[in-house]
Design a protein around this motif. Structure first.
Motif, mmCIF file in Angstrom:
data_model
loop_
_atom_site.group_PDB
_atom_site.id
_atom_site.type_symbol
_atom_site.label_atom_id
_atom_site.label_comp_id
_atom_site.label_asym_id
_atom_site.label_seq_id
_atom_site.Cartn_x
_atom_site.Cartn_y
_atom_site.Cartn_z
ATOM 1 N N LEU A 13 87.984 67.723 -21.249
ATOM 2 C CA LEU A 13 88.667 68.383 -20.135
ATOM 3 C C LEU A 13 90.164 68.546 -20.398
ATOM 4 N N GLY A 14 90.500 68.934 -21.614
ATOM 5 C CA GLY A 14 91.891 69.172 -21.965
ATOM 6 C C GLY A 14 92.285 70.621 -21.782
ATOM 7 N N LEU A 15 93.178 71.095 -22.629
ATOM 8 C CA LEU A 15 93.681 72.465 -22.519
ATOM 9 C C LEU A 15 92.558 73.496 -22.593
ATOM 10 N N ILE A 16 91.703 73.400 -23.613
ATOM 11 C CA ILE A 16 90.642 74.388 -23.810
ATOM 12 C C ILE A 16 89.576 74.281 -22.724
ATOM 13 N N GLY A 17 89.021 73.077 -22.572
ATOM 14 C CA GLY A 17 87.975 72.889 -21.573
ATOM 15 C C GLY A 17 88.452 73.162 -20.165
ATOM 16 N N GLY A 18 89.664 72.704 -19.845
ATOM 17 C CA GLY A 18 90.214 72.928 -18.513
ATOM 18 C C GLY A 18 90.482 74.394 -18.238
ATOM 19 N N SER A 19 90.945 75.123 -19.251
ATOM 20 C CA SER A 19 91.223 76.552 -19.069
ATOM 21 C C SER A 19 89.937 77.344 -18.886
ATOM 22 N N PHE A 20 88.879 76.976 -19.628
ATOM 23 C CA PHE A 20 87.578 77.603 -19.400
ATOM 24 C C PHE A 20 87.145 77.389 -17.950
ATOM 25 N N ALA A 21 87.307 76.160 -17.477
ATOM 26 C CA ALA A 21 86.903 75.829 -16.105
ATOM 27 C C ALA A 21 87.668 76.671 -15.085
ATOM 28 N N LEU A 22 88.956 76.860 -15.316
ATOM 29 C CA LEU A 22 89.770 77.644 -14.386
ATOM 30 C C LEU A 22 89.278 79.080 -14.267
ATOM 31 N N GLN A 38 85.861 61.240 -22.125
ATOM 32 C CA GLN A 38 85.860 59.809 -22.403
ATOM 33 C C GLN A 38 87.085 59.108 -21.833
ATOM 34 N N ASN A 39 88.097 59.883 -21.478
ATOM 35 C CA ASN A 39 89.298 59.347 -20.848
ATOM 36 C C ASN A 39 89.138 59.457 -19.330
ATOM 37 N N PRO A 40 88.922 58.347 -18.631
ATOM 38 C CA PRO A 40 88.707 58.404 -17.175
ATOM 39 C C PRO A 40 89.858 59.071 -16.433
ATOM 40 N N ALA A 41 91.084 58.880 -16.920
ATOM 41 C CA ALA A 41 92.239 59.486 -16.260
ATOM 42 C C ALA A 41 92.186 61.008 -16.364
ATOM 43 N N HIS A 42 91.744 61.519 -17.512
ATOM 44 C CA HIS A 42 91.605 62.965 -17.683
ATOM 45 C C HIS A 42 90.537 63.516 -16.745
ATOM 46 N N ALA A 43 89.424 62.809 -16.670
ATOM 47 C CA ALA A 43 88.343 63.253 -15.794
ATOM 48 C C ALA A 43 88.798 63.271 -14.335
ATOM 49 N N LEU A 49 92.553 68.395 -9.793
ATOM 50 C CA LEU A 49 93.064 69.763 -9.929
ATOM 51 C C LEU A 49 92.011 70.821 -9.596
ATOM 52 N N ASN A 50 90.829 70.372 -9.203
ATOM 53 C CA ASN A 50 89.720 71.270 -8.856
ATOM 54 C C ASN A 50 89.260 72.111 -10.037
ATOM 55 N N LEU A 51 89.379 71.551 -11.244
ATOM 56 C CA LEU A 51 88.846 72.225 -12.416
ATOM 57 C C LEU A 51 87.334 72.056 -12.493
ATOM 58 N N ILE A 52 86.848 70.931 -11.967
ATOM 59 C CA ILE A 52 85.424 70.614 -12.007
ATOM 60 C C ILE A 52 84.957 70.206 -10.616
ATOM 61 N N ASP A 53 83.636 70.187 -10.443
ATOM 62 C CA ASP A 53 83.069 69.785 -9.154
ATOM 63 C C ASP A 53 82.628 68.324 -9.147
ATOM 64 N N GLU A 128 100.769 73.777 -27.810
ATOM 65 C CA GLU A 128 101.008 72.441 -28.350
ATOM 66 C C GLU A 128 100.748 71.340 -27.325
ATOM 67 N N TYR A 129 100.316 71.719 -26.122
ATOM 68 C CA TYR A 129 100.118 70.750 -25.050
ATOM 69 C C TYR A 129 98.642 70.381 -24.897
ATOM 70 N N SER A 130 98.395 69.229 -24.324
ATOM 71 C CA SER A 130 97.027 68.757 -24.155
ATOM 72 C C SER A 130 96.850 68.124 -22.776
ATOM 73 N N GLY A 131 95.600 67.833 -22.425
ATOM 74 C CA GLY A 131 95.316 67.242 -21.124
ATOM 75 C C GLY A 131 94.960 68.288 -20.088
ATOM 76 N N PRO A 132 94.251 67.917 -19.034
ATOM 77 C CA PRO A 132 93.805 68.884 -18.017
ATOM 78 C C PRO A 132 94.946 69.597 -17.296
ATOM 79 N N GLU A 133 96.088 68.931 -17.165
ATOM 80 C CA GLU A 133 97.210 69.558 -16.473
ATOM 81 C C GLU A 133 97.840 70.678 -17.291
ATOM 82 N N SER A 134 97.485 70.773 -18.572
ATOM 83 C CA SER A 134 98.028 71.844 -19.418
ATOM 84 C C SER A 134 97.198 73.125 -19.333
ATOM 85 N N ALA A 135 96.062 73.082 -18.668
ATOM 86 C CA ALA A 135 95.154 74.233 -18.598
ATOM 87 C C ALA A 135 95.761 75.376 -17.782
#
Length: 286
Positions: A13-22, A38-43, A49-53, A128-135
């Motif tokens: 659920l980083g940049l790529i996965g989060g952006s797909f979700a958006l 695997q990172n609970p904080a990312h999930a 951020l309402n990227l996932i349900d 160059e950014y990562s994490g769900p907030e970068s999506a």
């Protein structure tokens, strides 16, 4: 062409996965998106951020039964999880990976019974950014998406992948896995190594010259930007593509050594010639 899917699982659920979700959220809000990280904080952040349900694990029945599963995780993790996923997914589920190397991933499932349900893809998009907030939703718009061994996919997988990448507004390019890794070694992987090593070089110098970073302009910032990329993602990419990347590095080092030799010899004319030759890259990029 298939109609839209009903459920989507995104593993990573980083940049790529989060952006797909958006993109999916904004265009088809009724599609259920399950998120795995695997990172609970990312999930938790992706949920906030309402990227996932819903937050799930990769072995959850709802994930394995999704219409589409996207693997947006480091390439070494893809190799580890992909065979297990293909062994347990529904007969109607399609799995798409987003790894920046393709040969090792394709080889890992080359003889799998459910190989036809897998699409080996590489969206050429990122920051160059990562994490769900970068999506962000426009990350893929107008970008290229490389698909390898598409001929090994069944009709459902092909239609699902075509629908999805059209949804995120990417243009598909088809090639074999070896060609992918060879070309990407030069146009992507080498540039990241160059940026990482430039950053390391300047940091080492900066220990003795405290003001060097205060003097850095936009040229340095743009050149070293990729050095801010995630080592967790890029180290496995370099390792998996070490053969082609080593050849690319050999050529790059030769060019650097030649430039250094001309510099030491005060051969300004030859230095100018080298730069003029390098200017020809405009024909490719402009």
């Amino acid at each position: 062409m298939i109609q839209k899917i009903n459920s989507l699982s995104i593993i990573g659920l980083g940049l790529i996965g989060g952006s797909f979700a958006l993109v999916v959220k904004n265009k088809f809000p009724d599609i259920i998106i399950y998120g795995v990280d695997q990172n609970p904080a990312h999930a938790a952040k992706a949920l906030e951020l309402n990227l996932i349900d819903e937050i799930k694990t990769s072995d959850d029945s709802k994930v394995l039964g999704s219409d589409l599963i996207i693997l947006a995780i480091p390439v070494n993790a893809i190799i580890e999880i992909l065979p297990q996923l293909l062994s347990n997914i529904s007969s109607n589920t399609v799995v798409v990976d987003t790894g920046s190397t393709k040969s090792s991933i394709c080889q890992a499932v080359s003889h799998h019974n459910n190989r036809s349900q897998f699409v080996a893809a590489h969206p050429i998009a990122g920051t160059e950014y990562s994490g769900p907030e970068s999506a962000f939703e426009s990350l893929f718009r107008g970008k290229k998406n490389l698909i390898c061994e598409f001929e090994l996919c069944n009709t459902e997988a092909k239609e699902c992948a075509n629908w999805f990448f059209k949804l995120v507004e990417m243009d598909n390019i088809f090639m074999d896995a070896e060609s992918h890794d060879k070309h990407l070694a030069y146009v992507s992987h080498l540039s990241h190594i160059s940026s990482f090593m430039l950053g390391l070089t300047v940091l080492n110098i900066e220990k003795d010259e405290e003001n060097i970073l205060n003097l850095a302009g936009s040229g340095f910032a743009s050149t070293v930007r990729l050095a801010k990329s995630s080592p967790d993602m890029w180290a496995p990419i370099f390792q998996q593509n070490k053969s082609y990347l080593s050849k690319a590095l050999d050529e790059y080092i030769l060019q650097l050594m030649n430039f250094q030799e001309q510099l030491k010899s005060d051969n300004s004319n030859e230095i100018k010639v080298l730069m003029q030759k390098a200017n020809e890259i405009r024909k490719v990029l402009d």
